[in-house]
Design a protein around this motif. Structure first.
Motif, PDB file in Angstrom:
ATOM      1  N   ILE A 223       0.833  -1.200   0.000  1.00  0.00           N
ATOM      2  CA  ILE A 223       0.000   0.000   0.000  1.00  0.00           C
ATOM      3  C   ILE A 223       0.870   1.253   0.000  1.00  0.00           C
ATOM      4  N   GLN A 224       1.899   1.265   0.823  1.00  0.00           N
ATOM      5  CA  GLN A 224       2.789   2.434   0.871  1.00  0.00           C
ATOM      6  C   GLN A 224       3.529   2.626  -0.447  1.00  0.00           C
ATOM      7  N   SER A 225       3.935   1.545  -1.071  1.00  0.00           N
ATOM      8  CA  SER A 225       4.601   1.629  -2.370  1.00  0.00           C
ATOM      9  C   SER A 225       3.665   2.214  -3.429  1.00  0.00           C
ATOM     10  N   ILE A 226       2.434   1.764  -3.423  1.00  0.00           N
ATOM     11  CA  ILE A 226       1.459   2.271  -4.385  1.00  0.00           C
ATOM     12  C   ILE A 226       1.140   3.734  -4.103  1.00  0.00           C
ATOM     13  N   THR A 227       1.076   4.112  -2.849  1.00  0.00           N
ATOM     14  CA  THR A 227       0.858   5.525  -2.515  1.00  0.00           C
ATOM     15  C   THR A 227       1.958   6.381  -3.116  1.00  0.00           C
ATOM     16  N   THR A 228       3.199   5.947  -2.969  1.00  0.00           N
ATOM     17  CA  THR A 228       4.331   6.684  -3.535  1.00  0.00           C
ATOM     18  C   THR A 228       4.186   6.813  -5.046  1.00  0.00           C
ATOM     19  N   ARG A 229       3.773   5.741  -5.693  1.00  0.00           N
ATOM     20  CA  ARG A 229       3.595   5.770  -7.148  1.00  0.00           C
ATOM     21  C   ARG A 229       2.443   6.692  -7.556  1.00  0.00           C
ATOM     22  N   PHE A 230       1.348   6.688  -6.787  1.00  0.00           N
ATOM     23  CA  PHE A 230       0.232   7.600  -7.080  1.00  0.00           C
ATOM     24  C   PHE A 230       0.669   9.056  -6.938  1.00  0.00           C
ATOM     25  N   VAL A 231       1.440   9.336  -5.904  1.00  0.00           N
ATOM     26  CA  VAL A 231       1.937  10.707  -5.704  1.00  0.00           C
ATOM     27  C   VAL A 231       2.781  11.127  -6.905  1.00  0.00           C
ATOM     28  N   TYR A 232       3.650  10.252  -7.361  1.00  0.00           N
ATOM     29  CA  TYR A 232       4.505  10.551  -8.515  1.00  0.00           C
ATOM     30  C   TYR A 232       3.663  10.814  -9.765  1.00  0.00           C
ATOM     31  N   ILE A 233       2.686   9.946 -10.028  1.00  0.00           N
ATOM     32  CA  ILE A 233       1.805  10.107 -11.192  1.00  0.00           C
ATOM     33  C   ILE A 233       1.056  11.435 -11.090  1.00  0.00           C
ATOM     34  N   ASP A 234       0.570  11.742  -9.898  1.00  0.00           N
ATOM     35  CA  ASP A 234      -0.176  12.984  -9.699  1.00  0.00           C
ATOM     36  C   ASP A 234       0.709  14.208  -9.939  1.00  0.00           C
ATOM     37  N   GLU A 235       1.921  14.175  -9.424  1.00  0.00           N
ATOM     38  CA  GLU A 235       2.839  15.303  -9.621  1.00  0.00           C
ATOM     39  C   GLU A 235       3.230  15.446 -11.091  1.00  0.00           C
ATOM     40  N   GLU A 236       3.403  14.343 -11.756  1.00  0.00           N
ATOM     41  CA  GLU A 236       3.853  14.367 -13.136  1.00  0.00           C
ATOM     42  C   GLU A 236       2.791  14.926 -14.086  1.00  0.00           C
ATOM     43  N   LYS A 237       1.541  14.838 -13.712  1.00  0.00           N
ATOM     44  CA  LYS A 237       0.485  15.342 -14.600  1.00  0.00           C
ATOM     45  C   LYS A 237       0.644  16.836 -14.857  1.00  0.00           C
ATOM     46  N   SER A 238       1.106  17.573 -13.870  1.00  0.00           N
ATOM     47  CA  SER A 238       1.353  19.008 -14.058  1.00  0.00           C
ATOM     48  C   SER A 238       2.532  19.241 -14.990  1.00  0.00           C
ATOM     49  N   ASP A 239       3.593  18.459 -14.810  1.00  0.00           N
ATOM     50  CA  ASP A 239       4.775  18.593 -15.668  1.00  0.00           C
ATOM     51  C   ASP A 239       4.436  18.327 -17.128  1.00  0.00           C
ATOM     52  N   LEU A 240       3.437  17.473 -17.364  1.00  0.00           N
ATOM     53  CA  LEU A 240       3.034  17.136 -18.728  1.00  0.00           C
ATOM     54  C   LEU A 240       2.010  18.123 -19.297  1.00  0.00           C
ATOM     55  N   GLY A 241       1.584  19.052 -18.460  1.00  0.00           N
ATOM     56  CA  GLY A 241       0.618  20.048 -18.916  1.00  0.00           C
ATOM     57  C   GLY A 241      -0.791  19.512 -19.065  1.00  0.00           C
ATOM     58  N   LEU A 242      -1.121  18.464 -18.336  1.00  0.00           N
ATOM     59  CA  LEU A 242      -2.467  17.896 -18.424  1.00  0.00           C
ATOM     60  C   LEU A 242      -3.443  18.786 -17.662  1.00  0.00           C
ATOM     61  N   LYS A 243      -4.571  19.029 -18.282  1.00  0.00           N
ATOM     62  CA  LYS A 243      -5.573  19.950 -17.738  1.00  0.00           C
ATOM     63  C   LYS A 243      -6.880  19.224 -17.463  1.00  0.00           C
ATOM     64  N   GLU A 244      -7.633  19.789 -16.532  1.00  0.00           N
ATOM     65  CA  GLU A 244      -8.962  19.263 -16.241  1.00  0.00           C
ATOM     66  C   GLU A 244      -9.871  19.502 -17.426  1.00  0.00           C
ATOM     67  N   ARG A 245     -10.783  18.573 -17.625  1.00  0.00           N
ATOM     68  CA  ARG A 245     -11.753  18.678 -18.716  1.00  0.00           C
ATOM     69  C   ARG A 245     -13.123  19.005 -18.147  1.00  0.00           C
ATOM     70  N   PRO A 246     -13.863  19.890 -18.809  1.00  0.00           N
ATOM     71  CA  PRO A 246     -15.238  20.153 -18.369  1.00  0.00           C
ATOM     72  C   PRO A 246     -16.058  18.868 -18.411  1.00  0.00           C
ATOM     73  N   GLY A 247     -16.907  18.696 -17.408  1.00  0.00           N
ATOM     74  CA  GLY A 247     -17.783  17.526 -17.381  1.00  0.00           C
ATOM     75  C   GLY A 247     -17.220  16.365 -16.596  1.00  0.00           C
ATOM     76  N   VAL A 248     -15.928  16.356 -16.351  1.00  0.00           N
ATOM     77  CA  VAL A 248     -15.337  15.229 -15.616  1.00  0.00           C
ATOM     78  C   VAL A 248     -15.690  15.314 -14.142  1.00  0.00           C
ATOM     79  N   MET A 249     -15.740  16.523 -13.591  1.00  0.00           N
ATOM     80  CA  MET A 249     -16.012  16.689 -12.177  1.00  0.00           C
ATOM     81  C   MET A 249     -17.348  16.071 -11.801  1.00  0.00           C
TER      82      MET A 249
END
Length: 144
Positions: free
Chosen positions: A112-138
């Motif tokens: 679980i802790q390993s996966i948490t670390t990986r989720f944090v990395y994926i989440d942080e990387e989304k900004s570096d890639l310029g990924l944006k929220e899409r209308p309707g997803v919320m």
């Protein structure tokens, strides 16, 4: 606007993180906060899933990110299934048998802790890639 395929794949993980036997067991074992973090990170990642699906066609780094996210989702799903089975075992087991599963619970916590670390990395990387929220997803984040 419809939900992206990636978002649709992530939703069952969010559903498994809802209150129930799995989360009760996690609370008893002291790693409930890790799973709450998963839920929060998954919600944030899901918001950019539509943009990621579109951009992965032309951006090899976004494609890599999507592939990593899918692998992580598979791993998280496996752990959540194992957690559910442990919760059922604990519910059906006598208290004298609980000591035998201590090492299994520690292994599960490490996963679980390993996966948490990986989720944090994926989440942080989304900004570096310029990924944006899409209308309707919320609106699709609210589970029935």
């Amino acid at each position: 606007m419809g939900e992206s395929l990636l978002a649709a794949y992530l939703q069952p993980l969010l559903d498994k993180l809802a209150p129930g036997p799995r989360m009760n067991f996690a609370h008893q074992q002291g790693f409930h906060s890790e799973l709450r973090k998963w839920r929060s990170l998954l919600r944030q990642i899901k918001l950019v899933s539509g943009d990621a699906e579109e951009k992965q066609m032309n951006d090899v780094e976004v494609k890599r990110w999507v592939d990593e996210l899918l692998l992580l989702a598979y791993d998280a799903d496996d752990v959540l299934e194992e957690l559910y089975h442990k919760a059922l075992q604990r519910h059906n087991r006598s208290s004298s048998d609980s000591a035998t599963s201590s090492s299994q619970v520690q292994d599960l916590l490490a996963q679980i802790q390993s996966i948490t670390t990986r989720f944090v990395y994926i989440d942080e990387e989304k900004s570096d890639l310029g990924l944006k929220e899409r209308p309707g997803v919320m609106s699709s984040l609210v589970s029935p």
